[in-house]
Design a protein around this motif. Structure first.
Motif, PDB file in Angstrom:
ATOM      1  N   PRO A 219      -7.535  -0.302  -4.516  1.00 36.51           N
ATOM      2  CA  PRO A 219      -7.898  -1.160  -3.372  1.00 36.51           C
ATOM      3  C   PRO A 219      -7.065  -2.349  -3.173  1.00 36.51           C
ATOM      4  CG  PRO A 219      -9.383  -1.306  -5.106  1.00 36.51           C
ATOM      5  CD  PRO A 219      -8.712  -0.157  -5.582  1.00 36.51           C
ATOM      6  N   ILE A 220      -6.512  -2.688  -4.385  1.00 38.90           N
ATOM      7  CA  ILE A 220      -5.576  -3.826  -4.167  1.00 38.90           C
ATOM      8  C   ILE A 220      -4.372  -3.478  -3.150  1.00 38.90           C
ATOM      9  CG2 ILE A 220      -4.192  -5.538  -5.144  1.00 38.90           C
ATOM     10  CD1 ILE A 220      -5.709  -5.108  -7.685  1.00 38.90           C
ATOM     11  N   PHE A 221      -3.893  -2.429  -3.224  1.00 37.71           N
ATOM     12  CA  PHE A 221      -2.687  -1.708  -2.452  1.00 37.71           C
ATOM     13  C   PHE A 221      -3.041  -1.878  -1.019  1.00 37.71           C
ATOM     14  CE2 PHE A 221      -1.347   1.783  -0.001  1.00 37.71           C
ATOM     15  CZ  PHE A 221      -0.024   1.347   0.243  1.00 37.71           C
ATOM     16  N   HIS A 222      -4.364  -1.329  -0.744  1.00 41.36           N
ATOM     17  CA  HIS A 222      -4.951  -1.239   0.505  1.00 41.36           C
ATOM     18  C   HIS A 222      -4.835  -2.551   1.167  1.00 41.36           C
ATOM     19  CE1 HIS A 222      -4.952   3.184   0.324  1.00 41.36           C
ATOM     20  NE2 HIS A 222      -5.454   3.040  -0.918  1.00 41.36           N
ATOM     21  N   VAL A 223      -5.607  -3.507   0.632  1.00 40.32           N
ATOM     22  CA  VAL A 223      -5.507  -4.858   0.967  1.00 40.32           C
ATOM     23  C   VAL A 223      -3.984  -5.474   1.202  1.00 40.32           C
ATOM     24  CG1 VAL A 223      -6.047  -7.220   0.390  1.00 40.32           C
ATOM     25  CG2 VAL A 223      -7.678  -5.311  -0.274  1.00 40.32           C
ATOM     26  N   MET A 224      -3.074  -5.109   0.376  1.00 41.49           N
ATOM     27  CA  MET A 224      -1.622  -5.428   0.680  1.00 41.49           C
ATOM     28  C   MET A 224      -1.336  -5.124   1.869  1.00 41.49           C
ATOM     29  SD  MET A 224       0.153  -5.616  -3.062  1.00 41.49           S
ATOM     30  CE  MET A 224      -0.183  -6.962  -4.105  1.00 41.49           C
ATOM     31  N   TYR A 225      -1.615  -3.607   2.035  1.00 39.14           N
ATOM     32  CA  TYR A 225      -1.237  -2.924   3.317  1.00 39.14           C
ATOM     33  C   TYR A 225      -1.760  -3.669   4.657  1.00 39.14           C
ATOM     34  CZ  TYR A 225      -1.124   0.842   7.020  1.00 39.14           C
ATOM     35  OH  TYR A 225      -0.914   1.619   8.043  1.00 39.14           O
ATOM     36  N   GLY A 226      -2.906  -4.299   4.470  1.00 32.11           N
ATOM     37  CA  GLY A 226      -3.561  -4.820   5.531  1.00 32.11           C
ATOM     38  C   GLY A 226      -4.941  -4.372   5.955  1.00 32.11           C
ATOM     39  N   ASP A 227      -5.421  -3.502   5.244  1.00 34.54           N
ATOM     40  CA  ASP A 227      -6.762  -3.082   5.470  1.00 34.54           C
ATOM     41  C   ASP A 227      -7.972  -4.021   5.121  1.00 34.54           C
ATOM     42  OD1 ASP A 227      -9.182  -1.748   5.762  1.00 34.54           O
ATOM     43  OD2 ASP A 227      -8.282   0.288   4.688  1.00 34.54           O
ATOM     44  N   LYS A 228      -8.580  -4.596   6.118  1.00 33.85           N
ATOM     45  CA  LYS A 228      -9.365  -5.755   6.209  1.00 33.85           C
ATOM     46  C   LYS A 228     -11.000  -5.266   5.980  1.00 33.85           C
ATOM     47  CE  LYS A 228      -6.782  -8.619   9.157  1.00 33.85           C
ATOM     48  NZ  LYS A 228      -6.158  -9.484   8.061  1.00 33.85           N
ATOM     49  N   THR A 229     -10.945  -4.178   5.792  1.00 31.60           N
ATOM     50  CA  THR A 229     -12.455  -3.697   5.269  1.00 31.60           C
ATOM     51  C   THR A 229     -12.746  -3.277   3.954  1.00 31.60           C
ATOM     52  OG1 THR A 229     -11.701  -0.991   5.335  1.00 31.60           O
ATOM     53  CG2 THR A 229     -12.223  -1.875   7.522  1.00 31.60           C
TER      54      THR A 229
ATOM     55  N   VAL B 163      -3.488   8.191   1.812  1.00 30.82           N
ATOM     56  CA  VAL B 163      -2.082   8.674   1.774  1.00 30.82           C
ATOM     57  C   VAL B 163      -1.277   8.313   2.841  1.00 30.82           C
ATOM     58  CG1 VAL B 163      -0.654  10.763   1.612  1.00 30.82           C
ATOM     59  CG2 VAL B 163      -2.707  10.632   0.303  1.00 30.82           C
ATOM     60  N   ARG B 164      -1.964   8.235   4.017  1.00 25.79           N
ATOM     61  CA  ARG B 164      -1.197   7.896   5.441  1.00 25.79           C
ATOM     62  C   ARG B 164      -0.624   6.391   5.338  1.00 25.79           C
ATOM     63  NH1 ARG B 164      -1.189   5.261   9.761  1.00 25.79           N
ATOM     64  NH2 ARG B 164      -3.061   4.135   9.023  1.00 25.79           N
ATOM     65  N   GLN B 165      -1.372   5.606   4.657  1.00 20.66           N
ATOM     66  CA  GLN B 165      -1.025   4.147   4.568  1.00 20.66           C
ATOM     67  C   GLN B 165       0.107   4.190   3.567  1.00 20.66           C
ATOM     68  OE1 GLN B 165      -4.705   1.789   3.638  1.00 20.66           O
ATOM     69  NE2 GLN B 165      -5.589   2.283   5.538  1.00 20.66           N
ATOM     70  N   LEU B 166       0.113   4.775   2.497  1.00 25.51           N
ATOM     71  CA  LEU B 166       0.994   4.966   1.426  1.00 25.51           C
ATOM     72  C   LEU B 166       2.332   5.145   2.027  1.00 25.51           C
ATOM     73  CD1 LEU B 166       1.888   4.307  -1.462  1.00 25.51           C
ATOM     74  CD2 LEU B 166       1.322   6.659  -1.917  1.00 25.51           C
ATOM     75  N   ALA B 167       2.452   6.148   2.936  1.00 25.25           N
ATOM     76  CA  ALA B 167       3.493   6.709   3.449  1.00 25.25           C
ATOM     77  C   ALA B 167       4.014   5.810   4.594  1.00 25.25           C
ATOM     78  CB  ALA B 167       3.488   8.005   3.910  1.00 25.25           C
ATOM     79  N   HIS B 168       3.105   5.233   5.135  1.00 28.11           N
ATOM     80  CA  HIS B 168       3.393   4.140   6.411  1.00 28.11           C
ATOM     81  C   HIS B 168       4.093   2.835   5.765  1.00 28.11           C
ATOM     82  CE1 HIS B 168       2.311   1.855  10.130  1.00 28.11           C
ATOM     83  NE2 HIS B 168       3.205   2.654  10.501  1.00 28.11           N
ATOM     84  N   ASP B 169       3.791   2.396   4.722  1.00 32.31           N
ATOM     85  CA  ASP B 169       4.381   1.109   4.272  1.00 32.31           C
ATOM     86  C   ASP B 169       4.821   1.312   2.801  1.00 32.31           C
ATOM     87  OD1 ASP B 169       5.096  -1.463   4.065  1.00 32.31           O
ATOM     88  OD2 ASP B 169       3.037  -2.078   4.739  1.00 32.31           O
ATOM     89  N   PRO B 170       5.979   1.869   2.580  1.00 29.41           N
ATOM     90  CA  PRO B 170       6.558   2.028   1.177  1.00 29.41           C
ATOM     91  C   PRO B 170       6.829   0.448   0.577  1.00 29.41           C
ATOM     92  CG  PRO B 170       8.163   2.390   2.750  1.00 29.41           C
ATOM     93  CD  PRO B 170       7.202   2.504   3.788  1.00 29.41           C
ATOM     94  N   VAL B 171       7.256  -0.472   1.499  1.00 32.26           N
ATOM     95  CA  VAL B 171       7.207  -1.939   1.007  1.00 32.26           C
ATOM     96  C   VAL B 171       6.154  -2.302   0.347  1.00 32.26           C
ATOM     97  CG1 VAL B 171       7.845  -4.484   1.685  1.00 32.26           C
ATOM     98  CG2 VAL B 171       8.897  -2.436   2.651  1.00 32.26           C
ATOM     99  N   ALA B 172       4.862  -2.222   0.947  1.00 35.17           N
ATOM    100  CA  ALA B 172       3.741  -2.628   0.188  1.00 35.17           C
ATOM    101  C   ALA B 172       3.430  -2.025  -0.886  1.00 35.17           C
ATOM    102  CB  ALA B 172       2.508  -2.420   1.366  1.00 35.17           C
ATOM    103  N   ALA B 173       3.727  -0.940  -1.018  1.00 29.51           N
ATOM    104  CA  ALA B 173       3.669   0.255  -2.286  1.00 29.51           C
ATOM    105  C   ALA B 173       4.538  -0.475  -3.283  1.00 29.51           C
ATOM    106  CB  ALA B 173       3.900   1.662  -2.209  1.00 29.51           C
TER     107      ALA B 173
END
Length: 298
Positions: free
Chosen positions: A218-228, A245-255
């Motif tokens: 969940p920490i990565f998805h918060v870094m990605y910008g998921d506010k839920t 998986v889509r969020q991970l592929a969309h933002d490799p910098v956040a990963a």
């Protein structure tokens, strides 16, 4: 033509070419001397050094005003290529990190620049001045013979003097490739550094592989910008697997940021390492106080 032959299978190629030329040529009733579309070309490649217009010209959607390129000498304070690239990838506007090609092109340019920089240092060194005469005297037959010996793992005791000079060439090639991130020679350099740790600190007492999973965190998805996602919850709810998986592929910098955060959190809070002092804390970690460690990223 489009009515009787919509697939253009019966029209000769020469007619298509002639029609395309007519579309580019100006009308006979117009006074313009240039066609509607001009494709500039030349025999000389465009330099990627000291060319602030290169990247904005390649990606007009990222640089709509045509400014902000790399190696701009008009800046009051100089800015390195890598620092400027990192700045773009950490902007609040995530257009740069979301672009399909920008990250890969910039990484390729950084790799070439490191190779060029290290090659320059090697050429100017005293060791190369001693090896250079031997390199220029090697023949292609000698190189092929040495390649066959290395490929078949034969003994090098029977090599001729010319073939031994070819081995010097191989050592030189490894040297110029050492500073390129991700290269095989860089891995060899890392192994050499690890062995030097053995000589100074002794054999390591612990070896482990740390593999934080960004897609399930969940920490990565918060870094990605998921506010839920609510990190204060004991069991934070994450999106469905396909969306993760889509969020991970969309933002490799956040990963990459998540991986860096996870590694530092591990060493600071579990192993008791103080990054600011580059030493173990007084209290230490779960294995006591750390004297030294070596980490490599795949």
């Amino acid at each position: 033509m489009g009515v009787i032959d919509p697939e253009l299978t019966r029209i000769p190629a020469r007619k298509l070419t002639a029609n395309a030329l007519r579309q580019l040529a100006p009308s006979i009733n117009e006074t313009e001397d240039t066609p509607d579309l001009i494709l500039h070309h030349g025999k000389d490649p465009i330099s990627e050094y000291n060319n602030p217009d290169l990247i904005p010209g390649m990606y007009p959607t990222l640089y709509p005003f045509g400014i902000g390129g790399f190696d701009d000498k008009s800046r009051p304070t100089s800015l390195s290529f890598e620092n400027q690239a990192n700045y773009y990838l950490n902007l609040a506007d995530k257009s740069f990190r979301y672009h399909y090609f920008f990250i890969f092109v910039i990484l390729n340019m950084i790799q070439r620049r490191r190779a060029h920089l290290h090659t320059s240092f090697t050429v100017k060194s005293a060791r190369f001045q001693l090896v250079a005469p031997s390199l220029t005297s090697l023949s292609s037959e000698t190189l092929f013979d040495v390649a066959e010996v290395i490929e078949n793992e034969r003994t090098t005791a029977s090599l001729t003097p010319d073939q031994r000079r070819a081995l010097d060439l191989l050592r030189y090639i490894n040297t110029i490739a050492t500073k390129i991130p991700g290269s095989y020679a860089a891995k060899i350099s890392a192994r050499t550094e690890i062995r030097s740790y053995f000589s100074y600190f002794g054999l390591p007492h612990l070896f482990f592989t740390f593999n934080p999973s960004a897609v399930h965190s969940p920490i990565f998805h918060v870094m990605y910008g998921d506010k839920t996602i609510d990190l204060e919850s004991r069991y934070p709810k994450v999106p469905l697997p396909a969306e993760r998986v889509r969020q991970l592929a969309h933002d490799p910098v956040a990963a990459a940021d998540f991986y860096d955060f996870a590694v530092k959190a591990l060493f600071e809070h579990l192993l008791g390492w103080d990054y600011s002092k580059r030493a173990s804390t007084e209290r230490g970690g779960i294995f006591g106080r750390i004297r030294a460690f070596y980490a490599a990223t795949e």
